[in-house]
Each structure stands twice: as C-alpha cells, then as structure tokens.
Design an enzyme around this catalytic site. Structure first.
Site, PDB file in Angstrom:
ATOM      1  CG  ASP A 267      10.579  19.107 -35.481  1.00 25.25           C
ATOM      2  OD1 ASP A 267      11.060  19.417 -33.973  1.00 25.25           O
ATOM      3  OD2 ASP A 267      10.759  18.979 -36.464  1.00 25.25           O
TER       4      ASP A 267
ATOM      5  CG  ASP B  11       9.568  22.614 -33.085  1.00 26.42           C
ATOM      6  OD1 ASP B  11       9.816  23.770 -33.557  1.00 26.42           O
ATOM      7  OD2 ASP B  11       8.724  22.047 -33.290  1.00 26.42           O
TER       8      ASP B  11
ATOM      9  CG  ASP C 283       7.309  22.757 -35.799  1.00 24.30           C
ATOM     10  OD1 ASP C 283       7.178  23.899 -36.359  1.00 24.30           O
ATOM     11  OD2 ASP C 283       8.179  22.218 -36.308  1.00 24.30           O
TER      12      ASP C 283
ATOM     13  CB  CYS D 260      -0.954  -0.086   1.048  1.00 27.33           C
ATOM     14  SG  CYS D 260      -0.172  -0.289   3.397  1.00 27.33           S
TER      15      CYS D 260
END
Length: 800
Positions: free
Chosen positions: A684, A688, A496, A86
């Site tokens: 891409d 970027d 883009d 848990c």
C-alpha cells in the site's frame, strides 16, 4: 509571442473594471507580462538573456530543492532542450554542462529532450547554465513554454520550410538530371550538358546552405568539443558530395568531371529531413502522453482580489487562502475547497477513476483534475509543490529523464561505432579509387549516410516511453523506465494484505474496554494516538472521534510496522497497535479473524478495537490471472494467521506468511531472491517502504501513499489490483518491442553496410534507408501507446 504562462503582474499597466459581486461573475482585470524570449526564434546565441530563469518564482515551475543528507543547498531542475535531434545531441548538452562550477550532475534523455541537472545555487546561476548550453547550439526552456502551442508551431513551420525547399529543389534537379539517365553517352551536346550541370548546381545551393543547416550546425558543435556525433558523417557526406560535384561542374575536363551527384545530394537531404520531421512527430506522440499529463495545469487563472475583482495571474503567483474561479473544461490550478453548491470533476489522472465525480460545497478538489460543468469557485488549500499533482509530475519527470540500461548500452556502442563508420567510409573510398575514382565518393558518401546509429539509440527509450504514457493515462505512474525490463522477467508476486488486497478503509465494528474506562474515553485516546498515521487502522480510529477535545500527547511517534505511541501530560506512556507492541494480555475474544487494534498504558491493556475489512472486487481475479501465467503468488502480512489465512483463501494465493514483522518481511524477500526467484512486491506504499525497495520491482497501490516517499517502481493511483496484471502484460509487450527494435537496427546495419561498400546503394537510397530505419523503430513503439495495457500482451506479436 505572448505566453499566458508568464502573464504575471510584474510592474505592467493594469486596467481595472467596475467592481461586481463576489462569487458571481465580476469583471476581470488582466496583468500582462513581457515576452521574455524576445525576438529570438532560431538557435540560442550567447547574447540571449535568460535572467528570468534566475527568478525564484519562475524556478518553482522547474526546480526542486534537495533535502537529502549530504546534499543540502543543492537543487534539481528539469527543462526542455530545444534543437535536439538524436542521442549525440544529448551527449553534447551533457558535455557542455558537466565540469561547470556548481554542476553536480547533468542527464539528457534523447527521446523526450528533457534535461535533469543537479546544481548548487550558491556557486552558479541557471541563466549561466542556459548560456553554456546555448554555446553548444541548443536552448533551454521551461517545459510548459517549450511545449506551448506557439513554440511547437514555430518549430514545425521551420522544419516544414526546410523540407519544402529540399523537396522543391530535388524535383528541379531531378528534371535536369533525367536526360543523362535516358540518353546514351555523348548523345547530349557538351554545351547543353554543361548548362544542365550549372542549373543543378545553382538549385542545389539552397539545399546545402539552408535545408542542411541543422546537420552542419550539430556536426560543428560536436567537432568543436572533439566529439563525433550522429550528424558528423551525414554532414561530411553532404559536403563531400557537393564539393566533388561542384568541382566537376567548374572543371568538366578535370579528374572529377565525369559525373555529378546533385540529384543524389538533394534526394538524400530531402529524405533525411523528411524522415527527421516524421520521426520528430512520432517521438512527440511517443512522449506526448506524458507531456499532456504533466502540463495539464492552466498557464494562468482568475484570482479574486480583496475588493471582489478577478485578475488573471500566473498560477505560480497563487498562495494558500486565495479564491479562484475555474471555468468549465479547465483544470484546477491547486488543491482547494469547493465554495459552490456542486461541481463535476474528472480525476482520472489522480485516482484512476475514469467516470466523472460530483463534489459538493466544502469538499476538496485537487490540482490537475478537470472541472467539467460550469464555472466554480475554489478556496486554495495547497499550491505549487505541495499539491499531489506536483508529486505526480516529479515522478513522471524522473521517469522521462531516466536512461534505461539497454539505452545506456546502445549509446555507449553508438559513439565508437560512429568512428568506425568514418574509417569504413575512408577505406571504401580509397579502395574504390583504385578501381573507379568516379564511384569512390559515391560509395564513401553512401557508407557515411546509411550507417548512422539513430535507430539503435531510439530502440529502447521509444518503446518504454510509449508504455509509460499509456500507463499514465490509466492512472499508473512509472518511477523508473528500467522497471519495465525487470517486471517482464519476474516469476513471483508477493502481496501485502491490508490496503492492498483489501480496501484501504476499515470501519470500527466493536470496542472492548477494561473496567472503569468507558467507550468514549478509549476512542478519544486512540484517536489522539492515531493522528498523523496513514495506516488504514489508524485512519479508521481517527474518524471515530472528533478532532476537538482529544487528549494532548507529547513524544508522539509511529513505530514502523508496530503502532503509535506517546505520553500523556502526566508522563504516562500510552500505545496503540498490535498486541505484542502494546504489551499486556487482552481478554479472549471471539473476533479472532477480524483485525484488532489494542490500546495500552503502563498498567497494561486498556481497550481493543475490532475492525472489519473487505476484499477489493478484482483481487481474486487478479491473483487468478497471475497464477494462470505461471507466476507464484504469496500473501505476506503482519496480521494474525487466522485473518491472513481468510484473505489468502478468498483470493487463492499459493502461500501465506502471517505475523511477519517488517524485518521478517525483508528476510522472506531476501530468501526468495537467494533461491533465484525474481520478485515483485505489491504493497500500500504506507508502511512497506523497506520491503518495496528490497524487491526486484514493486507496486504501491492506493492514492493515499505520499508519492515523494514511495519506494516503489510503479504507483497505482486507483484501487484496482488488476492494474498490476495489466502493467505486467504491458511490460512484457514493451520488452518484445524493444527486442524487435534492436534486432531490426542490427539487421539493417548488417545488410546496408555491405551493400553500400560494394557500390550497390547510391547516396539517395542510403538517406532513405537511414530515415526509414528510425521511423520503423518509433512506429513500432507507437503501437504500445495506441493500445490499453490489457491489450498489450495479446496484440503485440512476439516476432523477435
């Protein structure tokens, strides 16, 4: 136990068979490795020897050196924690490691049982950390070992054996308790009643001292550290029920002699164990897709020696240049070059391509892809952490060890909630003692059992892991689980152009040069400048000229978003890129709508290369689907207005912004966010990075992006823009399931606690309710993994 994952030649005897012809089917010699786990099958003890975890070669499987500034010399390891049940177990393991010399950060994900620890090898050893976790009652194992069939079978057998003992004893105790339910008070003779109590007490002993062992062990480890874990109230309830019932058995005329609760004790232990077992299996299914993808490499492979013999070695002993034989149905152990005439491979994980592909002699095959037809031979080019598969695994490990915001909040609520549970149980017992002391302990135990916040802690990670596994099977990698919540709330999608809405590959259409420069010279210089760049335009030019005979450049560098530059041997500066970057004025051209790359030197314009690009087949459909959902779509491109406008009109975006430099792209995204818009950026992944990092959430499209450097939340391995839409659908479905789980956990406690406090919920029913609540949460999450991403939005009802 023998695990071929560790079958490596470490001073073991080797049997050599006669030499056969190379690349045919020569005999194999096998190097056997010792069972480094020894005979230890139960929980770790401090005498366990984990020295093998300090072996640098073994560490390659689970440890990565950190190169970030300010963190030199540190390492990050990802291992499985055996014995976790848990969220409280996760906190216990983290507490055992935090504060140790050399440990910078330790984080455990309760749903996947994975530990990510950042540590300094100059200050501590991995075996020391494993022993510290061992003293907390858990065991650290490399993932492939922990997920091996033999290890899972051993854990399953032990859990089933405990469950069987609890179930068998429960049935026997219920048989002895049944007369008390169907007879009137005083109807059973005292000696017979006492005999039934003694029989129940004896049969309850294995339930308490064997079947309940995991509860007691976990609770004791928590209490030793001054913590209240989720097994603490459970263990206290079991212990109090057994002691009070034992007192009534030993002294029937005493204050506790009116009633015994052996039937309730055995029933709720059985229900808790049964629920925990089913929860464990369901949780394995939830994270199982990630596990199966991350562990698809073979444990060992057949490597050719210098004399043509094949030996079985661990894949971590492979080196660049080795020749290996890969049987049919097995994954390639590393990236390499095919030596046979042809091979049929499955690269679904790496490219998103679901159909088998054919590779011929000399073509590359990638680690993690499957060989589908007949044994083949491969010369290795990249091994270990240098392969793209290793980058994929690192991304998936990062996602599987991350705690989403809602999960962190639930864990923070769970800790004080457990203290309140103990106080509520004590107050309920005290209150009922004034009314009917025979019911006081039954009420207190029911409160302890029914209020365990397991369902609350599992509500968020179970759903997000199920969705991450579903996306991984489709070739979409999730870097951050938290991104599901962000993506579900976006209202703007920015694309883009080059390599995103259009195909990654460009082709050369036309070359124009200044007088005195021929086409071949211009292409050779452009190809030399384009070397090393991943931009589609650079790759197109690099393909046009052979590698041999290119001019030598120094100070060769890429200017982000602008182009490439370098100096010729005579010191002349040459540039390749946009017109603004190259300077000079290229002659007018009729190819204004086509992508154009310019070449210049210190004298000015030298050449222009006209390229052509084409739309991805599903780009228009993806944009239309997003607009149909009420999302605003934009095209943000550094290309000229004519070229960007042509693509924008073809796909149907709402707005186009052209000639945007990297700085302007950042400004545009920031302006949208300042207006209150929640923005998803799709690029891409090559140039970027800043704008992908600035957006609220982001996608890197295309498998050419370096995964280790990608700034996006999602990495789409294939070439489908529609995967963006599918991921959005699944993110929204995921958050609906999370809300349903959280609402269920809250409603369950709101209803069950009052019922237990007023005495309307016996301990056995409390155990059934606790187990059932956790199972319902995980079962609800499993619906996400059973559906494809595109089905997610339509088929998960919004009931909460």
């Amino acid at each position: 136990m023998e695990d071929p994952h560790y079958a490596t030649p470490m001073n073991q005897a080797v049997t050599t068979l006669p030499v056969g012809p190379a690349l045919a089917d020569p005999p194999i010699r096998t190097a056997q490795a010792p069972d480094w786990l020894g005979e230890h099958r139960g929980p770790l003890t401090v005498t366990d020897d984990f020295a093998v975890l300090d072996d640098p070669l073994e560490q390659q499987a689970f440890t990565e050196r950190i190169q970030a500034e300010g963190q030199e010399g540190q390492a990050e390891s990802v291992l499985m924690v055996q014995g976790m049940y848990c969220a409280a177990c996760a906190d216990t393991v983290e507490s055992a490691l935090q504060g140790l010399p050399g440990v910078r950060e330790a984080r455990v994900h309760a749903a996947t049982r994975r530990l990510r620890v950042r540590w300094d090898p100059s200050l501590t050893r991995m075996s020391t950390l494993a022993q510290a976790v061992g003293r907390a009652g858990y065991r650290l194992l490399p993932m492939q070992q922990a997920l091996s069939i033999s290890q899972r079978l051993q854990e399953t057998r032990q859990a089933l054996w405990r469950l069987f003992v609890a179930g068998f004893c429960m049935m026997q105790v219920m048989m002895y308790a049944w007369p008390a339910y169907v007879t009137a008070p005083g109807e059973i003779p005292p000696d017979i009643d006492q005999l039934l109590r003694w029989a129940s007490w004896v049969i309850s002993l294995p339930v308490v001292f064997f079947a309940s062992g995991p509860f007691f062990r976990s609770a004791w480890n928590d209490l030793r550290r001054g913590r209240v874990g989720m097994d603490t109230p459970v263990s206290l309830g079991i212990l109090v029920t057994f002691l009070v019932s034992s007192a009534a058995t030993f002294d029937p005329s005493g204050p506790w002699g009116a009633e015994v609760w052996f039937d309730s004790l055995t029933m709720f232990v059985f229900f808790l164990l049964g629920g925990r077992y089913l929860e464990h299996k369901a949780r394995d299914r939830t994270a199982g897709a990630l596990d199966s993808l991350m562990n698809r490499l073979p444990a060992a492979c057949e490597r050719q020696t210098g004399d043509g013999i094949y030996e079985t070695v661990s894949i971590r002993r492979l080196a660049t240049g080795d020749v290996v034989r890969v049987p049919a149905g097995e994954a390639f152990p590393a990236d390499g070059e095919l030596l046979d005439e042809r091979a049929t491979v499955d690269e679904a994980l790496l490219t998103g391509e679901s159909h088998p592909l054919t590779r011929t002699r000399g073509e590359h095959v990638v680690a993690g892809s499957f060989n589908l037809a007949g044994p083949v031979h491969v010369r290795l080019l990249r091994v270990g952490g240098d392969t793209r598969f290793a980058q994929i695994v690192r991304l998936m490990e990062q996602a599987s060890t991350e705690k989403p915001r809602l999960a962190i909040l639930a864990d923070r609520v769970a800790a004080p909630f457990l203290v309140l549970v103990l106080l509520a149980a004590a107050l309920a017992g005290w209150y009922w003692w004034q009314i009917d002391h025979t019911q006081a302990f039954a009420v207190a135990v029911a409160v302890l059992i029914v209020t365990c916040p397991c369902a609350l802690s599992l509500a968020t990670p179970a759903a997000m892991l199920a969705s991450a596994g579903s996306l991984a099977r489709k070739g979409v990698l999730v870097r951050r689980l938290q991104a599901f919540e962000t993506l579900a709330g976006i209202d703007t999608v920015v694309f883009d152009k080059t390599g995103t809405l259009t195909h990654e590959g460009l082709s050369l259409c036309k070359v124009r040069t200044r007088p005195g420069l021929d086409r071949a010279q211009a292409l050779a210089l452009a190809a030399a400048l384009a070397q090393g760049s991943l931009h589609p335009a650079s790759r197109a030019l690099a393909r046009e000229a052979p590698g041999a005979g290119l001019p030598h450049l120094r100070d060769h560098a890429e200017v982000a978003g602008q182009g490439m530059q370098g100096r010729l041997p005579d010191g002349t500066l040459v540039r390749l890129g946009s017109a603004g970057f190259c300077g000079g004025t290229p002659p007018a051209s009729r190819d204004e709508d086509a992508p154009v790359v310019h070449l210049s030197d210190e004298r000015g314009w030298m050449a222009s290369f006209v390229l052509q690009e084409s739309l991805r087949a599903d780009a228009a459909a993806a944009v239309a689907s997003l607009r149909g959902q009420g999302l605003r779509t934009l095209l943000l491109s550094g290309d000229r207005p004519q070229a960007a406008g042509r693509i924008a009109q073809a796909v149907g975006v709402d707005e186009v912004i052209a000639q945007a430099s990297p700085e302007r792209k950042l400004q545009e995204i920031a302006a949208m966010q300042a207006q209150g818009r929640r923005v998803a950026m799709v690029g891409d992944g090559l140039n970027d990075g800043p704008v992908l990092a600035r957006a609220d959430t982001s996608f890197a499209l295309g498998h050419a992006a370096p995964l280790a450097q990608a700034q996006s939340d999602f990495v789409i391995q294939g070439a489908s823009v529609m995967d963006v839409v599918d991921t959005l659908h699944l993110a929204r479905a995921t958050m609906r399931v999370v809300r349903q789980n959280l609402v269920w956990a809250a409603v369950y406690n709101a209803v069950s606690v009052p019922l237990a406090l007023v005495g309307w919920m016996p301990p056995w029913l409390a155990g059934l309710g606790m187990a059932g609540s956790s199972l319902l949460v995980i079962g609800n999450a499993l619906r996400l993994s059973a559906r494809s991403p595109r089905q997610g939005m339509a088929e998960v009802p919004a009931t909460a």
